[in-house]
Design an enzyme around this catalytic site. Structure first.
Site, mmCIF file in Angstrom:
data_model
loop_
_atom_site.group_PDB
_atom_site.id
_atom_site.type_symbol
_atom_site.label_atom_id
_atom_site.label_comp_id
_atom_site.label_asym_id
_atom_site.label_seq_id
_atom_site.Cartn_x
_atom_site.Cartn_y
_atom_site.Cartn_z
ATOM 1 N N GLU A 290 0.833 -1.208 0.000
ATOM 2 C CA GLU A 290 0.000 0.000 0.000
ATOM 3 C C GLU A 290 0.869 1.260 0.000
ATOM 4 O O GLU A 290 0.452 2.313 -0.484
ATOM 5 C CB GLU A 290 -0.919 -0.002 1.231
ATOM 6 C CG GLU A 290 -2.373 0.202 0.890
ATOM 7 C CD GLU A 290 -3.297 0.166 2.116
ATOM 8 O OE1 GLU A 290 -2.906 0.607 3.203
ATOM 9 O OE2 GLU A 290 -4.431 -0.310 1.976
ATOM 10 N N LYS A 425 -14.157 0.071 -4.081
ATOM 11 C CA LYS A 425 -15.219 0.461 -3.149
ATOM 12 C C LYS A 425 -16.300 1.248 -3.893
ATOM 13 O O LYS A 425 -17.487 1.031 -3.695
ATOM 14 C CB LYS A 425 -14.650 1.345 -2.029
ATOM 15 C CG LYS A 425 -13.673 0.633 -1.117
ATOM 16 C CD LYS A 425 -13.205 1.574 -0.023
ATOM 17 C CE LYS A 425 -12.038 0.992 0.746
ATOM 18 N NZ LYS A 425 -11.431 1.924 1.689
HETATM 19 O O1 LIG Z 1 -9.243 1.276 9.650
HETATM 20 P P1 LIG Z 1 -10.138 1.403 8.473
HETATM 21 O O2 LIG Z 1 -10.478 2.832 8.181
HETATM 22 O O3 LIG Z 1 -11.366 0.554 8.616
HETATM 23 O O4 LIG Z 1 -9.357 0.909 7.199
HETATM 24 C C1 LIG Z 1 -8.876 -0.399 7.067
HETATM 25 C C2 LIG Z 1 -7.945 -0.526 5.918
HETATM 26 O O5 LIG Z 1 -8.604 -0.137 4.731
HETATM 27 C C3 LIG Z 1 -7.795 0.745 3.973
HETATM 28 O O6 LIG Z 1 -8.203 2.056 4.254
HETATM 29 C C4 LIG Z 1 -7.926 0.474 2.518
HETATM 30 O O7 LIG Z 1 -9.250 0.634 2.132
HETATM 31 C C5 LIG Z 1 -6.410 0.516 4.534
HETATM 32 O O8 LIG Z 1 -5.535 1.543 4.257
HETATM 33 C C6 LIG Z 1 -6.708 0.336 5.980
HETATM 34 O O9 LIG Z 1 -5.664 -0.250 6.698
#
Ligand SMILES: O=P(O)(O)OC[C@H]1O[C@](O)(CO)[C@@H](O)[C@@H]1O
EC number: 5.3.1.9
Length: 451
Positions: A290, A425
């Site tokens: 990432e 998403k």
């Molecule tokens: O802690 P959150 O906001 O639920 O996100 C979980 C994971 O999803 C992401 O935002 C990717 O969609 C990652 O960067 C992150 O670690």
């Protein structure tokens, strides 16, 4: 106290003489940019000096909450995905008995993970299993809106309230989320849950040393003070004041960039010889994938568990396309001691191993593999870890984090954002007719009708 160490000699030999050293000025500039906060993504540098800023009072607050959950729950479900999941799982699995979920000695609650997929069977089977259990939930989401986690939490909250009553459920549900924003924060405040904050300036994949990792790890019964001490010692050992020759994070960042841009090595395989480290590789994959995979650049982070995968991926690694290199995490001393027994009949022909430790066989497998893979054109980086405990895992975590920050800056990307994960998403919400996505829903349906 000893330290983890790094050997890049078997990787540097694939590069022209002094290539790695030639990266020292770039690496230094990258690390200084992190320190001064002048690099891209500089609003997400809260992890940089996080270990040394953890106070005893903060550790105590986490331990206090963990104590309550441990006393009141036989099962604790940790709901989260990505950086809100992988770090805790990596540390807990590295430290736990390999069969901990079968050893029901009542000394520790069973830790389960959910909110990291949308598998209907998984969720149905999980809720079945929890039916007669006194369970609690740690709901972890920085944004507080991640679908996988939110969907799971809704199910678990209802079940917990149904089984324990709303008042008791309130004491065994903990939220770890943003200080102000997001549905997880709104819910925690409304229901009066104990909650912890994920600092604004710490991205999910860099958050294992915040309550995101520390609370589940403490709930599992591990020493979070030692974990932080290990990270603090690594923060010192890799500080910008340490010379390139002595700074293992600087060297790791340099050699991987050199292999990528000077030797066409586009894939890094994180390798372990201890199955307990499987999730450490999963955590590392998100951290590096990432952080660096953007602007159509970046090493692809892959992983293998050896010797298991030598019998499935070994052929490809030995003789497939030469675009890979390996980084091996080698544990010097296992925590247990087991000798190979002698057998009078020797039907399996293994008496040549009698009296040897199992780990000696494993170490010879590791050495033999390194020689074979290097002969086959696979550069080898080796990270040596004295033993698997909280202290050295803390070192390893900070080592990978700081090296990642440096490496991404040398690569020329912003290592602290992840714009690319929004694409799936957006489509999923459009397909599910989420309010606010009307235009996207119309467009995606028209597109599918034409396919
Ligand atoms: O802690 P959150 O906001 O639920 O996100 C979980 C994971 O999803 C992401 O935002 C990717 O969609 C990652 O960067 C992150 O670690």
């Amino acid at each position: 106290m000893k330290s983890i160490s790094l050997d890049i000699t078997k990787a540097a030999q694939f590069l022209k003489k002094d290539t790695v050293k030639a990266y020292a000025p770039q690496v230094k500039a990258a690390q200084e940019a992190l320190e001064r906060g002048t690099c891209p993504g500089n609003d997400f540098l809260g992890w940089l000096h996080l270990p040394s800023s953890v106070t005893p009072a903060f550790i105590e607050e986490i331990e206090e909450c963990a104590k309550t959950l441990r006393e009141k729950c036989e099962v604790i479900v940790v709901a989260g995905i990505g950086g809100s999941y992988l770090g805790a799982r990596a540390v807990i699995e590295a430290l736990a008995n390999s069969f901990s979920w079968l050893i029901n000695d009542k000394r520790n609650p069973t830790i389960m993970f959910a909110g990291n997929n949308i598998g209907e069977d998984y969720l149905a089977e999980l809720t079945d299993f929890l039916k007669d259990k006194k369970f609690g939930v740690i709901n972890i989401s920085k944004s507080g809106t991640t679908t996988e986690t939110a969907l799971t939490f809704r199910l678990l909250k209802k079940q917990c309230e149904l089984q324990r009553g709303k008042a008791e459920a309130k004491d065994v549900i903990v939220a770890i989320t943003d200080a102000k924003k997001g549905a997880a924060r709104t819910c925690a405040d409304k229901e009066g849950y104990k909650s912890f904050v994920i600092p604004d300036n710490v991205g999910g994949r860099f958050s294992v040393l915040t309550p995101v990792g520390l609370l589940p790890i403490a709930c599992a019964g591990y020493d979070i003070k030692a974990l932080i001490t290990g990270a603090v010692d690594m923060e010192k050992a890799t500080s910008p004041a340490v010379s390139f020759e002595n700074n293992i994070a600087a060297q790791y960042a340099a050699v991987r960039n050199a292999l990528y841009s000077q030797a066409g090595k586009k894939i890094e395989i994180m390798v372990n010889y201890q199955p307990k480290l499987h999730y450490m590789s999963e955590w590392w994959k998100q951290l590096y994938g990432e952080s660096e995979g953007k602007d159509h650049k970046g090493i692809f982070p892959a992983s293998c568990d050896f010797t298991t995968d030598l019998h499935s991926m070994g052929q490809w690694i030995q003789e497939g396309e030469r675009s890979i290199y390996e980084t091996v995490i080698s544990i010097e001393r296992p925590n247990r001691n087991m000798l190979f027994p002698h057998d009078d009949e020797n039907l399996d022909g293994l008496n040549f191993l009698a009296g040897k430790r199992v780990d000696e066989v494993n170490k010879m497998a590791e050495l033999g593999t390194r020689l074979a893979h290097v002969d086959g054109g696979v550069p080898n980086i080796r990270i040596s870890v004295p033993e698997l405990n909280e202290y050295y895992i803390g070192q390893l975590i900070y080592f990978f984090e700081i090296a990642c920050g440096i490496s991404g800056n040398v690569l020329g990307v912003n290592p602290f954002n992840q714009p690319g994960v929004e694409a799936y998403k957006k489509n999923m919400f459009a397909l599910l007719d989420k309010p606010g996505y009307e235009a996207e829903s119309k467009a995606i349906k028209e597109r599918l009708a034409q396919e």
